[in-house]
Design an enzyme around this catalytic site. Structure first.
Site, PDB file in Angstrom:
ATOM      1  N   TYR A 174     -32.342 -18.733 -37.855  1.00 13.45           N
ATOM      2  CA  TYR A 174     -31.167 -19.977 -37.678  1.00 13.45           C
ATOM      3  C   TYR A 174     -30.383 -19.831 -38.897  1.00 13.45           C
ATOM      4  O   TYR A 174     -30.043 -20.859 -39.603  1.00 13.45           O
ATOM      5  CB  TYR A 174     -31.932 -21.401 -37.630  1.00 13.45           C
ATOM      6  CG  TYR A 174     -32.917 -21.514 -36.417  1.00 13.45           C
ATOM      7  CD1 TYR A 174     -32.254 -21.251 -35.112  1.00 13.45           C
ATOM      8  CD2 TYR A 174     -34.027 -22.268 -36.536  1.00 13.45           C
ATOM      9  CE1 TYR A 174     -33.162 -21.599 -34.152  1.00 13.45           C
ATOM     10  CE2 TYR A 174     -35.042 -22.359 -35.251  1.00 13.45           C
ATOM     11  CZ  TYR A 174     -34.536 -22.080 -34.225  1.00 13.45           C
ATOM     12  OH  TYR A 174     -35.289 -22.388 -33.376  1.00 13.45           O
ATOM     13  N   TYR A 213     -34.156 -29.438 -25.910  1.00 15.43           N
ATOM     14  CA  TYR A 213     -34.384 -28.193 -26.524  1.00 15.43           C
ATOM     15  C   TYR A 213     -35.881 -27.687 -26.109  1.00 15.43           C
ATOM     16  O   TYR A 213     -36.782 -28.526 -26.387  1.00 15.43           O
ATOM     17  CB  TYR A 213     -34.306 -28.285 -28.047  1.00 15.43           C
ATOM     18  CG  TYR A 213     -34.732 -27.157 -28.723  1.00 15.43           C
ATOM     19  CD1 TYR A 213     -34.220 -25.800 -28.602  1.00 15.43           C
ATOM     20  CD2 TYR A 213     -36.146 -26.926 -29.326  1.00 15.43           C
ATOM     21  CE1 TYR A 213     -34.295 -24.627 -29.202  1.00 15.43           C
ATOM     22  CE2 TYR A 213     -36.320 -25.801 -29.806  1.00 15.43           C
ATOM     23  CZ  TYR A 213     -35.652 -24.976 -29.846  1.00 15.43           C
ATOM     24  OH  TYR A 213     -36.203 -23.361 -30.468  1.00 15.43           O
ATOM     25  N   ASP A 267     -43.018 -31.170 -21.743  1.00 15.51           N
ATOM     26  CA  ASP A 267     -42.851 -30.203 -22.958  1.00 15.51           C
ATOM     27  C   ASP A 267     -43.510 -31.288 -24.289  1.00 15.51           C
ATOM     28  O   ASP A 267     -42.640 -31.909 -24.635  1.00 15.51           O
ATOM     29  CB  ASP A 267     -41.607 -29.670 -23.258  1.00 15.51           C
ATOM     30  CG  ASP A 267     -41.304 -28.860 -24.490  1.00 15.51           C
ATOM     31  OD1 ASP A 267     -42.551 -28.927 -25.255  1.00 15.51           O
ATOM     32  OD2 ASP A 267     -40.369 -28.276 -24.694  1.00 15.51           O
ATOM     33  N   LYS A 325     -47.202 -25.994 -31.621  1.00 23.83           N
ATOM     34  CA  LYS A 325     -47.113 -26.602 -33.013  1.00 23.83           C
ATOM     35  C   LYS A 325     -48.197 -27.187 -33.597  1.00 23.83           C
ATOM     36  O   LYS A 325     -49.261 -26.505 -33.906  1.00 23.83           O
ATOM     37  CB  LYS A 325     -46.006 -27.727 -32.895  1.00 23.83           C
ATOM     38  CG  LYS A 325     -44.501 -26.954 -32.590  1.00 23.83           C
ATOM     39  CD  LYS A 325     -43.345 -28.133 -33.071  1.00 23.83           C
ATOM     40  CE  LYS A 325     -42.157 -27.258 -32.919  1.00 23.83           C
ATOM     41  NZ  LYS A 325     -41.638 -26.188 -33.686  1.00 23.83           N
TER      42      LYS A 325
END
Length: 414
Positions: A6, A134, A236, A265
């Site tokens: 990014y 996202y 998600d 994560k």
């Protein structure tokens, strides 16, 4: 040269270099120490260099570091799968491991699309997702994410599905406030259910897409509508799972079980990449057959890596043994109290849930230079667009948390 994520590499100069960490503190090569306010992209929930996780990693490394899951199995994978089935919403009884949250989403969407083919429903291949969502940077994950800086470069090759509005009113919204979003979803499913395989959402809070928080009542309605119109519901929970929203999983706020759920994560506490896609029995059973035609033909080389599984399992034990939900509740109380005192004409909205605090500002330009400012004041924060947020490790001390919020205050006062 190392290529960073990014990042417009043309403008990259020398970056700070971390050399060690302890608890919520990051120690840099130049001698500075920073309080990590974002858990290293929301994963380091137990802090850095945790002795129990280090011991679990070392113990497994002393046995074997990796073995392919194809044609072979091992206790860390079996034990972690059992633990995930135990702690996730009832009915998610089958676990497929992968490398990262984005890959976990890919797996979940492949499951959803192939499920319908396996049971004889042809043409159900499109996915519904929420605006501002996202779900990762791989291609199918980008297709169900909203058009943004994350996906725009590939917009000409993405085969997007349907996008519906996020319900208005925040977490405590009344039913009549969110009813327009429910109606939009039902109208879409009624008209196109024969083409739709699944509806994917980040339950309760969208993180990378702007930290929008919405009512659990919407998830309850989505569950009912997906069942009514023969569409799978996918949660998600890569960012929201393992306590981040104040519940162990955000799905618990709505007391519903999705057909598929993805976690990642915080699963491995930042020690290494790993994710899991869980599915209900009906989906798993549809893949059973006499040949590969119905099998799930997906197999990351490092899925169920024994080191990752050992760390993940110990991390779950820490959450339970050390009453992490109580720690998160205390973090939430402090964020709410201190955010209520933040005043600035540039603040559009304040959003807090669990161990998440987000300030939406009028424009992203108002955060230009903030990262350097925060580092100069001993804090590591990294805004997303016009959102100034914190998602600290759960082991953070009260004083460390207050320091982070004070840095945010000082910036706003400028």
């Amino acid at each position: 040269m190392l290529w960073y994520p990014y990042t417009q590499m043309k403008h990259v100069n020398e970056l700070p270099k971390m050399v060690s960490g302890e608890g919520a503190i990051m120690h840099l090569e130049d001698g500075r120490s920073l309080i990590d306010g974002i858990s290293s992209w929301w994963s380091v929930i137990h802090g850095y260099n945790h002795p129990a996780l280090n011991a679990a990693l070392a113990e497994q490394a002393g046995k074997f570091a990796h073995v392919m899951l194809g044609g072979m199995t091992h206790s860390p994978a079996l034990d972690l799968a059992a633990a995930l089935v135990r702690i996730t919403p009832a009915g998610l009884n089958h676990v497929f491991f992968s490398d990262s949250g984005s890959i976990g989403v890919e797996v979940g969407l492949k499951m959803a699309i192939q499920y319908w083919k396996n049971i004889g429903h042809q043409g159900k291949t499109r996915i519904v997702s929420l605006k501002n969502g996202y779900h990762g940077d791989t291609f199918k994950a980008m297709e169900v994410s909203d058009d943004s800086d994350f996906t725009r470069s590939y917009s000409d090759v993405l085969h997007r599905g349907f996008v519906v509005e996020i319900p208005a009113g925040g977490f405590d919204a009344a039913l009549d406030t969110i009813q327009p979003a429910i109606n939009q979803l039902e109208d879409l499913l009624k008209q196109h259910h024969d083409q739709i395989a699944a509806f994917i959402v980040e339950p309760i809070v969208q993180c990378a897409g702007g930290f929008h928080i919405y009512s659990p009542l919407y998830l309850q309605a989505a569950r009912e509508l997906c069942t009514k119109y023969n569409v799978l519901l996918v949660f998600d929970e890569v960012a929201t799972g393992f306590g981040r929203t104040g519940k162990l999983f955000a799905a618990e706020y709505a007391a519903v079980t999705p057909d598929i759920m993805i976690v990642g994560k915080a699963l491995t506490a930042g020690y290494m990449g790993h994710a899991a896609t869980l599915a209900i029995a009906a989906i798993y059973d549809s893949f059973l057959g006499e040949n590969y035609e119905k099998a799930l033909m997906h197999g990351p080389t490092f899925m169920a890596n024994p080191l990752a599984c050992a760390v993940a399992l110990r991390g779950i034990q820490l959450i339970e043994e050390e009453h992490y939900l109580e720690k998160i509740a205390r973090i939430n109380t402090i964020i709410r109290e201190k955010f209520s005192t933040l005043t600035s004409a540039s603040i559009i909205d304040k959003r807090v849930i669990g161990a998440i605090g987000a300030l939406e500002l009028e424009d992203a330009s108002l955060l230009t230079g903030f990262k350097t400012f925060a580092m100069d004041h001993g804090v590591w924060l990294r805004p997303i667009g016009n959102i100034l947020y914190l998602m600290p490790p759960y082991i953070i001390s009260e004083q460390e948390l207050l320091t982070i919020i004070d840095v945010m205050r000082k910036w706003l006062e400028r």
